[in-house]
Design a protein around this motif. Structure first.
Motif, short mmCIF file in Angstrom:
data_model
loop_
_atom_site.label_atom_id
_atom_site.label_comp_id
_atom_site.label_asym_id
_atom_site.label_seq_id
_atom_site.Cartn_x
_atom_site.Cartn_y
_atom_site.Cartn_z
N ALA A 256 0.83 -1.10 -0.07
CA ALA A 256 0.06 -0.04 0.08
C ALA A 256 0.95 1.23 -0.10
N GLN A 257 1.98 1.22 0.81
CA GLN A 257 2.68 2.42 1.05
C GLN A 257 3.57 2.60 -0.34
N GLU A 258 3.76 1.55 -1.08
CA GLU A 258 4.53 1.59 -2.44
C GLU A 258 3.27 2.03 -3.65
N GLU B 62 -3.87 3.03 7.19
CA GLU B 62 -3.38 2.05 7.61
C GLU B 62 -3.91 1.03 8.46
N GLN B 63 -5.02 1.62 9.41
CA GLN B 63 -5.84 0.91 10.20
C GLN B 63 -6.80 0.26 9.17
N GLU B 64 -7.08 0.91 8.34
CA GLU B 64 -8.26 0.14 7.56
C GLU B 64 -7.62 -0.91 6.56
N ILE B 65 -6.43 -0.69 6.25
CA ILE B 65 -5.86 -1.72 5.53
C ILE B 65 -5.53 -3.08 6.52
N ILE B 66 -5.26 -2.81 7.87
CA ILE B 66 -5.20 -3.97 8.51
C ILE B 66 -6.20 -4.96 8.93
N MET B 67 -7.59 -4.00 9.01
CA MET B 67 -8.67 -4.43 9.50
C MET B 67 -9.29 -5.15 8.42
N THR B 68 -9.20 -4.79 7.01
CA THR B 68 -9.59 -5.36 5.84
C THR B 68 -9.04 -6.80 5.68
#
Length: 492
Positions: A292-294, A392-398
């Motif tokens: 995601a960061q990339e 980042e929280q959305e990515i982790i939760m998803t």
């Protein structure tokens, strides 16, 4: 008679089905079709192309530009102020002139300094129509010059930082938009799948209710069941028909919404093929964050916000401080009564111009603007930090949701199999008189609930997977970044 009525309805539906254009779609084909022909895909492509041409314009500004400036013909008849040497006074005299002007210039922006270097050539012609007709040419065969602000704001430097970033963001936003389209397709696909499943169950329920009511009538004749149970069976048959009509309406609505989104013909009838049980695929949250960061365009947007705020700070500071401008050129020029004389034995032309801008008193206006843009920069940094944390929280939760979806699908599959077996067994037991009507109704409701839960589990799995693809722009099945297919997708 009721069985004959049901068969008539089924035959009529088959005829309507044959008249309509029938298309069989699975989930992957639906996503591909939406990416190629939907209005959302057309919009995403045009937004990208706007970003492409903006970047193309930026690149073109870095190249030398050739400019022709002309005044082909200018005629003047007016009074103009002149000095009379005999009387030592200024007087107004009539003049009539015909003139022409042309300049051809090649210029180049210099990113490092913010200046412009140029090479040009120039030709002027003037004809006077007063007491004595007089014509004259003046030329600048060649001139080389340079001008810039010595301490001012360098827009070229900031454009070189921001414009490539904006174009890269436009490319990633195009891929991001396509993944959003995929998410919407999944919603429409499974909404239609659920409505079709409920409709098929309603059809089966109508046939089953009619059969059970017929059996109930025969058993009531021999006093095998009470009148109340017979009325309940009749009520079930009536309710089954009403449910069939309602599910048909919902199915048509879901079909129309899906067809409209895919930009297909209105009379198209879609037969869905549900995706098979997905293979085991576990995604590590740290891996998803890395991609995601990339790849995620939001992270580029955050960089752009900071750079834009820093640019405004630089612009405000330099516009409120001492500045000096330098303009200089060296070349040749000449004048003559005819065209040839204007280019004969030209003499040197040297020009140097220095301008100064020194702020003296502005009652704190510049300082206030400088403080304002500094505050805006600090706000931008804090906002970006908060948005990064939220993303980042959305990515982790998803990712966590996705990883548990496969277990939920397994449970939903097992529940559906058990519900189907239980309903068939209960129906058989009811036919032979070993189960009551309440047990049959409860078993039917459980079957319906299990079917709906299974489809919901499939929907949630694919939604979670494509949401991760959208947030990371990474294909975890093929282990490739989605950007590898960027040109291919764009050409489609």
């Amino acid at each position: 008679m009721r069985r004959i009525g049901i068969y008539t309805v089924l035959i009529w539906m088959l005829q309507v089905h044959m008249q309509a254009q029938t298309v069989t779609l699975d989930l992957e084909t639906s996503i591909e079709r939406a990416g190629e022909s939907s209005l959302e895909a057309f919009r995403a492509k045009n937004i990208y192309q706007a970003g492409y041409w903006e970047y193309h314009a930026f690149k073109a500004e870095r190249l030398p530009s050739l400019t022709l400036t002309m005044t082909p013909l200018q005629y003047r008849r007016d009074f103009t102020e002149r000095y009379d040497f005999g009387d030592n006074i200024d007087i107004y005299r009539e003049q009539r002139t015909l003139s022409s002007y042309g300049n051809l210039s090649v210029s180049q922006n210099v990113d490092l300094t913010g200046g412009v270097v140029f090479v040009d050539t120039e030709l002027n012609y003037m004809r006077n129509f007063m007491n004595k007709t007089n014509s004259q040419f003046t030329s600048v065969p060649v001139r080389i010059g340079y001008y810039q602000s010595l301490f001012g704001f360098n827009a070229f430097k900031w454009e070189k930082k921001i414009e490539p970033l904006k174009y890269e963001k436009a490319k990633r936003q195009y891929l991001y938009a396509r993944e959003e389209i995929s998410e919407k397709v999944i919603v429409y696909f499974f909404d239609l799948a659920v409505s079709q499943a409920l409709y098929r169950m309603a059809l089966e329920n109508v046939a089953s209710a009619d059969t059970l009511y017929y059996i109930g009538q025969e058993r009531h004749k021999i006093a095998a069941i009470p009148q109340a149970d017979l009325l309940t069976l009749k009520l079930d048959a009536v309710n089954a028909r009403n449910t069939l009509k309602n599910t048909e309406i919902e199915m048509k609505r879901a079909m129309f919404a899906f067809i409209s989104f895919l930009n297909m013909e209105k009379d198209t009838e879609i037969i869905l093929q549900l995706p098979e049980r997905p293979r085991e695929l576990m995604i590590a949250p740290e891996e998803a964050l890395h991609y995601a960061q990339e790849n995620n365009p939001d992270f580029l947007s955050y960089q752009e916000q900071i750079l834009s705020a820093e640019r405004e700070v630089d612009r405000t500071k330099k516009s409120s401080a001492f500045d000096a401008g330098l303009s200089m050129s060296v070349g040749y020029n000449q004048a003559g009564r005819d065209f040839r004389d204007a280019y004969n034995d030209p003499i040197r032309q040297d020009m140097v111009n220095i301008t100064l801008t020194i702020p003296l008193i502005d009652w704190g206006v510049r300082k206030g603007k400088a403080n304002m843009v500094l505050n805006n920069l600090n706000v931008a940094r804090i906002s970006v930090q908060q948005e990064e944390i939220s993303l980042e929280q959305e990515i982790i939760m998803t990712v966590n949701d996705f990883n548990i979806q496969q277990d939920l699908i397994s449970s939903a599959e097992e529940a559906l199999s058990l519900a189907n077996s239980a309903y068939e067994s209960t129906k058989e037991r009811y036919v032979i008189g070993k189960a009551d009507i309440n047990s049959l109704t409860l078993s039917l409701n459980r079957q319906k609930e299990a079917q709906t839960n299974y489809l919901a589990a499939l929907k949630n799995y694919w939604l979670s997977y494509y949401r991760i693809r959208k947030l990371t722009l990474y294909d975890f099945e093929r282990q490739k970044s989605l950007s590898y297919a960027f040109e291919e997708l764009l050409n489609k």
